[in-house]
Design a protein around this motif. Structure first.
Motif, PDB file in Angstrom:
ATOM      1  N   TYR A  47      14.556   4.383   6.016  1.00  0.00           N
ATOM      2  CA  TYR A  47      13.213   4.547   5.463  1.00  0.00           C
ATOM      3  C   TYR A  47      12.302   3.378   5.836  1.00  0.00           C
ATOM      4  N   LEU A  48      12.881   2.203   6.061  1.00  0.00           N
ATOM      5  CA  LEU A  48      12.065   1.052   6.438  1.00  0.00           C
ATOM      6  C   LEU A  48      11.531   1.174   7.861  1.00  0.00           C
ATOM      7  N   GLY A  49      12.098   2.081   8.655  1.00  0.00           N
ATOM      8  CA  GLY A  49      11.617   2.279  10.013  1.00  0.00           C
ATOM      9  C   GLY A  49      10.571   3.367  10.154  1.00  0.00           C
ATOM     10  N   LYS A  50      10.224   4.046   9.067  1.00  0.00           N
ATOM     11  CA  LYS A  50       9.267   5.147   9.150  1.00  0.00           C
ATOM     12  C   LYS A  50       7.855   4.619   9.405  1.00  0.00           C
ATOM     13  N   GLU A  51       7.109   5.362  10.209  1.00  0.00           N
ATOM     14  CA  GLU A  51       5.766   4.931  10.616  1.00  0.00           C
ATOM     15  C   GLU A  51       4.832   4.654   9.438  1.00  0.00           C
ATOM     16  N   PRO A  52       4.777   5.521   8.404  1.00  0.00           N
ATOM     17  CA  PRO A  52       3.874   5.218   7.293  1.00  0.00           C
ATOM     18  C   PRO A  52       4.237   3.944   6.536  1.00  0.00           C
ATOM     19  N   VAL A  53       5.524   3.595   6.481  1.00  0.00           N
ATOM     20  CA  VAL A  53       5.913   2.345   5.838  1.00  0.00           C
ATOM     21  C   VAL A  53       5.382   1.170   6.646  1.00  0.00           C
ATOM     22  N   GLN A  54       5.469   1.277   7.975  1.00  0.00           N
ATOM     23  CA  GLN A  54       4.897   0.241   8.829  1.00  0.00           C
ATOM     24  C   GLN A  54       3.379   0.167   8.651  1.00  0.00           C
ATOM     25  N   ASN A  55       2.740   1.321   8.518  1.00  0.00           N
ATOM     26  CA  ASN A  55       1.299   1.334   8.323  1.00  0.00           C
ATOM     27  C   ASN A  55       0.899   0.808   6.944  1.00  0.00           C
ATOM     28  N   LEU A  56       1.779   0.958   5.966  1.00  0.00           N
ATOM     29  CA  LEU A  56       1.513   0.369   4.659  1.00  0.00           C
ATOM     30  C   LEU A  56       1.421  -1.147   4.773  1.00  0.00           C
ATOM     31  N   LEU A  57       2.327  -1.740   5.534  1.00  0.00           N
ATOM     32  CA  LEU A  57       2.266  -3.181   5.771  1.00  0.00           C
ATOM     33  C   LEU A  57       0.969  -3.547   6.481  1.00  0.00           C
ATOM     34  N   ALA A  58       0.586  -2.732   7.474  1.00  0.00           N
ATOM     35  CA  ALA A  58      -0.647  -3.012   8.218  1.00  0.00           C
ATOM     36  C   ALA A  58      -1.873  -2.892   7.315  1.00  0.00           C
ATOM     37  N   LEU A  59      -1.907  -1.855   6.482  1.00  0.00           N
ATOM     38  CA  LEU A  59      -3.049  -1.668   5.589  1.00  0.00           C
ATOM     39  C   LEU A  59      -3.178  -2.819   4.602  1.00  0.00           C
ATOM     40  N   ARG A  60      -2.039  -3.224   4.038  1.00  0.00           N
ATOM     41  CA  ARG A  60      -2.077  -4.268   3.015  1.00  0.00           C
ATOM     42  C   ARG A  60      -2.416  -5.629   3.600  1.00  0.00           C
TER      43      ARG A  60
ATOM     44  N   GLU B 226       7.168  10.384  -0.730  1.00  0.00           N
ATOM     45  CA  GLU B 226       5.800   9.865  -0.806  1.00  0.00           C
ATOM     46  C   GLU B 226       5.706   8.717  -1.794  1.00  0.00           C
ATOM     47  N   ILE B 227       4.704   7.895  -1.561  1.00  0.00           N
ATOM     48  CA  ILE B 227       4.338   6.801  -2.460  1.00  0.00           C
ATOM     49  C   ILE B 227       2.931   7.088  -2.966  1.00  0.00           C
ATOM     50  N   VAL B 228       2.738   7.095  -4.271  1.00  0.00           N
ATOM     51  CA  VAL B 228       1.441   7.404  -4.879  1.00  0.00           C
ATOM     52  C   VAL B 228       0.978   6.194  -5.685  1.00  0.00           C
ATOM     53  N   VAL B 229      -0.126   5.604  -5.252  1.00  0.00           N
ATOM     54  CA  VAL B 229      -0.720   4.465  -5.969  1.00  0.00           C
ATOM     55  C   VAL B 229      -1.913   4.991  -6.754  1.00  0.00           C
ATOM     56  N   ASN B 230      -1.789   5.034  -8.074  1.00  0.00           N
ATOM     57  CA  ASN B 230      -2.867   5.501  -8.945  1.00  0.00           C
ATOM     58  C   ASN B 230      -3.694   4.305  -9.406  1.00  0.00           C
ATOM     59  N   PHE B 231      -4.949   4.265  -8.998  1.00  0.00           N
ATOM     60  CA  PHE B 231      -5.834   3.182  -9.419  1.00  0.00           C
ATOM     61  C   PHE B 231      -6.436   3.492 -10.783  1.00  0.00           C
ATOM     62  N   ARG B 232      -6.836   2.460 -11.473  1.00  0.00           N
ATOM     63  CA  ARG B 232      -7.416   2.637 -12.801  1.00  0.00           C
ATOM     64  C   ARG B 232      -8.780   3.318 -12.694  1.00  0.00           C
ATOM     65  N   ALA B 233      -9.139   4.014 -13.757  1.00  0.00           N
ATOM     66  CA  ALA B 233     -10.464   4.630 -13.818  1.00  0.00           C
ATOM     67  C   ALA B 233     -11.530   3.554 -13.989  1.00  0.00           C
ATOM     68  N   VAL B 234     -12.759   3.895 -13.648  1.00  0.00           N
ATOM     69  CA  VAL B 234     -13.858   2.953 -13.857  1.00  0.00           C
ATOM     70  C   VAL B 234     -13.996   2.673 -15.357  1.00  0.00           C
TER      71      VAL B 234
ATOM     72  N   ILE C 128       0.767   7.933   0.251  1.00  0.00           N
ATOM     73  CA  ILE C 128       1.415   7.639   1.525  1.00  0.00           C
ATOM     74  C   ILE C 128       2.572   8.605   1.673  1.00  0.00           C
ATOM     75  N   ARG C 129       2.425   9.584   2.547  1.00  0.00           N
ATOM     76  CA  ARG C 129       3.440  10.618   2.734  1.00  0.00           C
ATOM     77  C   ARG C 129       4.378  10.206   3.863  1.00  0.00           C
ATOM     78  N   LEU C 130       5.666  10.135   3.545  1.00  0.00           N
ATOM     79  CA  LEU C 130       6.673   9.740   4.528  1.00  0.00           C
ATOM     80  C   LEU C 130       7.318  10.933   5.209  1.00  0.00           C
TER      81      LEU C 130
ATOM     82  N   ILE D  96      -1.394   9.195   5.548  1.00  0.00           N
ATOM     83  CA  ILE D  96      -1.902   8.352   4.461  1.00  0.00           C
ATOM     84  C   ILE D  96      -3.255   8.919   4.059  1.00  0.00           C
ATOM     85  N   ARG D  97      -3.424   9.160   2.768  1.00  0.00           N
ATOM     86  CA  ARG D  97      -4.630   9.845   2.279  1.00  0.00           C
ATOM     87  C   ARG D  97      -5.194   9.081   1.083  1.00  0.00           C
TER      88      ARG D  97
END
Length: 487
Positions: free
Chosen positions: A177-190, A346-354, A373-375, A381-382
């Motif tokens: 799972y650490l080699g999957k493209e979206p996981v690599q892109n998660l590192l890039a995004l962050r 998938e990884i789902v990051v739920n942000f707080r409401a305003v 982030i769909r693996l 990534i959406r």
């Protein structure tokens, strides 16, 4: 697209006729070969006992590997030249003289030696000792597949024994799972953008979900799975590794120890599970007969190799907390299971409401802003946010922004095993699990394992559903729900 080929190598594949070799390892090496990413002089030496000779092994490969090559299909010229790389050694692990035969087969082959153990963990130590007995442990790399042990004690026993033969820098504990493209892109995004980092903390994140769901049952692995279960098979490694990637602090560089040091800090910051609270923060289930996509499937307890009174879990849902400054108070919900309604990771990051909305209550609902982030099965990534609906009035509706990497990059995505195999050949350790990471993960899950071993059976759930209702109730206590339940 131009690639930098690897340095020369000799890749020795134990379990050369096994399912993992046919489905993942040889297809990954073939894709790297076809893309020109392997040094021309590099060799693959398959080790098994089912084929009598090289011709018989190549016939086996032709029959079993082609179906697992990517949707690009087979390039027959590339396939023929790939097969030319492959040598074969028939080997009985119980015969010391067979390892002499292996040594003789590889001693004149070029480059770095990689030994890939696509075998059961009970064979890891005997193979390593046999390699050392003929001097094949020096200037070599060893790849260990999961599961590495049954618990902390057995994991340490394997690591101790392997560590007597190979240095830690030679050992590659693989987690694909650490080699999957979206996981690599998660590192890039962050860590490559200023956009997300200010939001990636408790002040702005309500909760995080990590799901690995499978439609398949135990298939032909009933004997193995009934002695393992979902907590050992998926949580201790895949899910906790994904959690550590999501929650880690920015490393000072992307070298192997910098990345793994930060992951280790997350694992060590996991709030310990009090055995008295396990029923509140952990749900285990076992699938019963049901229907998946119109096909009836049997109950777990009737699968071949499974004990009829089995208490092995095929589903796990956990509430996890990280006791550090960044994540204090943010619940992480982990979930995995077999015979669920869909195949998805998938990884789902739920942000707080305003904090206040002049635009109506829709802007205040949880999940209005989230990152998904769909693996698998499709890697995307959406980013979800609110926008005004066309027409009269200020009516808001959820919309999403797709991070469509294939629209920007013409190169095809690299499969996880292909990336990790190239990293082994290149000597890059960042995407592999270090021993202290593994120990920290086992220490955290052991109280759950021990409590479940001493208590009753898992909760039943029908195949083709999303698991026991208790998994949804656990999230409801935090005024949230699993992503699929919102619709």
């Amino acid at each position: 697209m131009e690639f930098q080929p690897t340095s020369s190598f000799t890749f020795v594949l134990f379990g050369g006729t096994g399912d993992l070799s046919m489905r993942k390892i040889l297809p990954g090496l073939y894709e790297a070969h076809r893309a020109g990413m392997l040094e021309a002089s590099g060799k693959i030496v398959a080790v098994a006992r089912h084929a009598d000779d090289r011709d018989g092994y190549l016939q086996w490969v032709n029959e079993h590997v082609k179906a697992h090559v990517s949707t690009n299909g087979i390039d027959e010229n590339a396939w023929s030249s790939f097969l030319e790389r492959i040598e074969y050694v028939k080997l009985d692990l119980g015969k010391a003289e067979d390892f002499v035969k292996l040594r003789d087969a590889v001693q004149d082959l070029p480059g770095t030696r990689v030994f890939y153990l696509a075998t059961g963990p009970s064979l890891f130590v005997p193979i390593c000792r046999a390699l050392a007995s003929v001097g094949l442990n020096e200037n070599a790399r060893i790849v260990l597949e999961k599961p590495l042990g049954y618990d902390l004690r057995s994991s340490n026993a394997i690591n101790d024994a392997v560590g007597e033969i190979f240095a830690e820098g030679q050992i590659y504990r693989i987690d694909h799972y650490l080699g999957k493209e979206p996981v690599q892109n998660l590192l890039a995004l962050r860590f490559g953008n200023a956009l997300f980092e200010p939001l990636w903390r408790r002040e702005w994140v309500e909760s995080i979900q990590i799901t690995i769901a499978e439609e398949l049952g135990v298939e032909a692995r009933g004997d193995f799975y009934d002695n393992t279960g979902a907590l050992r098979d998926m949580v201790q490694n895949h899910l906790l590794q994904l959690l550590s990637i999501v929650a880690m602090e920015p490393p000072h560089s992307m070298d192997s120890d910098s990345v793994r040091d930060e992951k280790l800090r997350v694992l060590r910051a996991l709030k310990p599970i009090d055995p008295r609270d396990i029923s509140k923060v952990a749900v285990r289930g076992q699938y019963h007969a049901g229907v998946i996509r119109g096909t009836s499937v049997p109950a777990y307890a009737t699968e071949p190799g499974v004990k009829t009174d089995s208490a092995t879990e095929t589903f796990v849902a956990l509430k996890v907390e990280i006791e550090n400054w960044r994540w204090a108070g943010v619940p992480f919900f982990l979930r995995t299971g077999k015979r669920l309604a869909d195949r998805v990771a998938e990884i789902v990051v739920n942000f707080r409401a305003v904090p206040h909305s002049a635009l109506g209550s829709s802007a205040l609902r949880p999940g209005a802003n989230r990152l998904v982030i769909r693996l698998q099965p499709n890697e995307t990534i959406r980013l979800y946010c609110l926008a005004k609906k066309p027409g009269e009035g200020m009516n808001l509706s959820s919309v999403h922004l797709d991070l469509a990497f294939d629209q920007f990059f013409k190169e095809g995505q690299m499969e996880a095993y292909q990336r990790l195999l190239l990293d082994v050949i290149h000597g890059r350790l960042a995407l592999f699990v270090r021993r202290d990471e593994q120990e920290a993960a086992w220490k955290w899950v052991e109280p759950i394992l021990n409590e479940w071993a001493a208590s009753g059976k898992p909760k039943p759930y029908a195949a083709g559903t999303w698991g026991p209702a208790a998994a949804s109730a656990m999230l409801a206590q935090h005024d949230t729900c699993w992503l699929e339940e919102e619709n």
